[in-house]
Design a protein around this motif. Sequence first.
Motif, PDB file in Angstrom:
ATOM      1  N   GLN A 173      34.719  37.234  29.727  1.00  0.00           N
ATOM      2  CA  GLN A 173      36.445  37.055  28.864  1.00  0.00           C
ATOM      3  C   GLN A 173      35.993  36.226  27.719  1.00  0.00           C
ATOM      4  O   GLN A 173      36.608  36.562  26.712  1.00  0.00           O
ATOM      5  CB  GLN A 173      37.136  36.626  30.033  1.00  0.00           C
ATOM      6  N   THR A 196      38.823  44.085  41.560  1.00  0.00           N
ATOM      7  CA  THR A 196      39.608  44.426  40.715  1.00  0.00           C
ATOM      8  C   THR A 196      40.944  44.677  41.705  1.00  0.00           C
ATOM      9  O   THR A 196      41.060  44.614  42.727  1.00  0.00           O
ATOM     10  CB  THR A 196      39.593  45.638  39.933  1.00  0.00           C
ATOM     11  N   ARG A 251      37.409  43.546  36.393  1.00  0.00           N
ATOM     12  CA  ARG A 251      38.045  42.140  36.108  1.00  0.00           C
ATOM     13  C   ARG A 251      36.419  41.593  35.370  1.00  0.00           C
ATOM     14  O   ARG A 251      35.431  41.235  35.931  1.00  0.00           O
ATOM     15  CB  ARG A 251      38.233  41.412  37.104  1.00  0.00           C
ATOM     16  N   GLU A 258      42.944  49.651  37.526  1.00  0.00           N
ATOM     17  CA  GLU A 258      42.571  48.402  36.776  1.00  0.00           C
ATOM     18  C   GLU A 258      40.917  48.575  36.273  1.00  0.00           C
ATOM     19  O   GLU A 258      40.274  48.717  37.041  1.00  0.00           O
ATOM     20  CB  GLU A 258      42.822  47.414  37.121  1.00  0.00           C
TER      21      GLU A 258
END
Length: 737
Positions: A429, A393, A423, A420
């Motif tokens: 995603q 990240t 990812r 954060e």
Amino acid sequence: MSDRYELVLTCPKSLEGLLAEEAAGLGLAEVRAQVAAVQGLGDLETAYRLCLWSRLANRVLLVLGRFPVGNPEELYQGVQAVDWQEHLLPTGSLAVEFSGHGSGIDNTHFGALKVKDAIVDQLRRDSGQRPSVDKLSPDLRVHLRLDRGEAVLSLDLSGHSLHQRGYRLQQGAAPLKENLAAAILIRAGWPRIAAAGGALADPMCGVGTFLVEAGMMAADIAPNLRREQWGFSRWLGHVPALWTRLHGEAEARAAAGLSREPLWIRGYEADPRLIQPARNNLERAGLDAWVRIYQGELATFAPHPDKGQQGLVVCNPPYGERLGDPASLLYLYQHLGERLRSQCEGWEAAVFTGAPELGKRMGIRSHKQYALWNGALPCKLLLFKVVPEQFVTGRNEPAPSQARMIGGQLVERPPAVRTEPARLSEGGQMFANRLQKNLKQLGKWARREGIECYRLYDADMPEYALAVDLYRDWVHVQEYAPPRSIDPEKAQARLLDALAAIPQALDIDPSRVVIKRRERQAGKKQYERQDQQGRFMEVSEGGVKLLVNLTDYLDTGLFLDHRPLRLRIQKEAAGKRFLNLYCYTATATVHAAKGGARSTTSVDLSKTYLDWARRNLALNGFSEKHRLAQGDVMEWLEADRGEYELIFIDPPTFSNSKRMEGVFDVQRDHVRLLDLAMARLAKGGVLYFSNNFRKFQLDPALEQRYAVGEISAQSVDADFARNPKIHRAWRLQALQG
């Protein structure tokens, strides 16, 4: 007897290389590693030193001889070739451990018996007396290993296994053996870090095994210093003066080590029940002044050594056996990675895990991995350098520092750290994007209709074969079992991608995500309890309140796809007698009662679900005129003589419960079921029949006897429009004639 012996040290599989290095450092010569053992040469002082100081071995065996064995008689003769009067008094006791097979010896009990007979017969022949057998505390423990026709005959100098240091009388749910914990610390570089004055922290310390082993290394305490009974204690070859000297030297080293300023070693444990057992273990190990243990959740883990030094974070996260564990474990590893990145920059970390694929979800790249075994379970030791260059990240950015007044002075508080989120992979995603798209569309519909619980995603993308349901601010995930053609590792990776995406996409706390595996449930399996949390949540639907349980059972207590049918029943129930067959938690009954039903009767085989039904009714203020009956529905219908204006039937696809005779199959038995139910339907009454068997075909003969109309399309709400085959439903009435 010679002054130099062949010595064999046994150990857990995968520790052979480390043990060979350790044994050489303790004086063993010509060291060679074997499977789960090392061998070498050493005198009695070396053997004693290995017993006292080895942190990795299970046993220290002194080899008395090697000889070929072709049959049981050769085994007997080979054992008799040893002069046992040099090792054991005729009035003493012995125990024999035998391993291996072959040469006509395929039973370890038989092999041990031949070894014992050879020893006893020799001593009795020479003295007229024979030793006894004592498996628990013998004067001499003899070990014989038979491998490919060669026997290795040894004395066990250690007694019980050396991993049993004596300090750990109380254990957690899944404790590591002490020598495996020591090996993990050595692989992680703790001896180097400790020598430089570094710190150590375990954020999930359990009963403190890592902490004790680390403390003993740092304080130069021999791991078996406190042991009182040894395998050599009553061996005739034992040299007490030599042992006393070595033991005294070890005591002096421990005293000197403990007199130094303690290193900063801390453990944190969320379960308050383990705190005192862990502290007791530290006290028995003599480290209660060196090591501290605190109760604390992983979410608050933040090691801050007194002098600001850096060091090692080591932990053994839980492996997970309960329903819903894939989600909770993923978020635990993500949480661990977040705490390391935000609170331990510059430290080193060692994570020992039985689920190494989860280590990839921590947001830090491991720079080294070791394959280790925890008993029969293959595991990985993941080593990390907690530096930004290794973060998957983004970098952590400190928030502005905050100050407050304490005792009239302005005191700076450490700045909070913004971290954060992990990812997501490309697939993760994509999955997150689909969830957000569905949420935008269905969220408006749900708010407009006043719906709190609905299906957000149902295998929209074939690679992510999940059903994702929202229950207010909780997420219930069902994983459909992948076909056998899908690589299990790939399916697991996709599941973890999806689980990582859900909290981010839905902006929901990871602790509020529950996952289950959805497979065909036969018979009583649909009623079996999966967990014991007993956590019920109240939700509302169509003006009624219902209890759901997301953790303890495969289903939650509320079939979301039947929402339109329940609301239809509520609208049509006024003044009617309502019958709910296979009622489950009687959610349709609560709707009927809310709609003004004159009376309701609900029938199910499961007492668990009828108790749940009773709570649902009581939650809405309904108790009288609402009958709950336990029994097999077919038998109940045959015995019942009541009349009902409104009937609802949603049977299982298949059931073979022990509480019913025979087996129910909805395709085979639906005609008889509907005939029995229609016989109870009052004039002008309506029966609704539904099931979720994908291949179901309604028998055409029913349309000859009753007015039948399929209403499947009208019984599916917007959240199931993507999967219109979630169930099929029909409306039945008596023919007008």
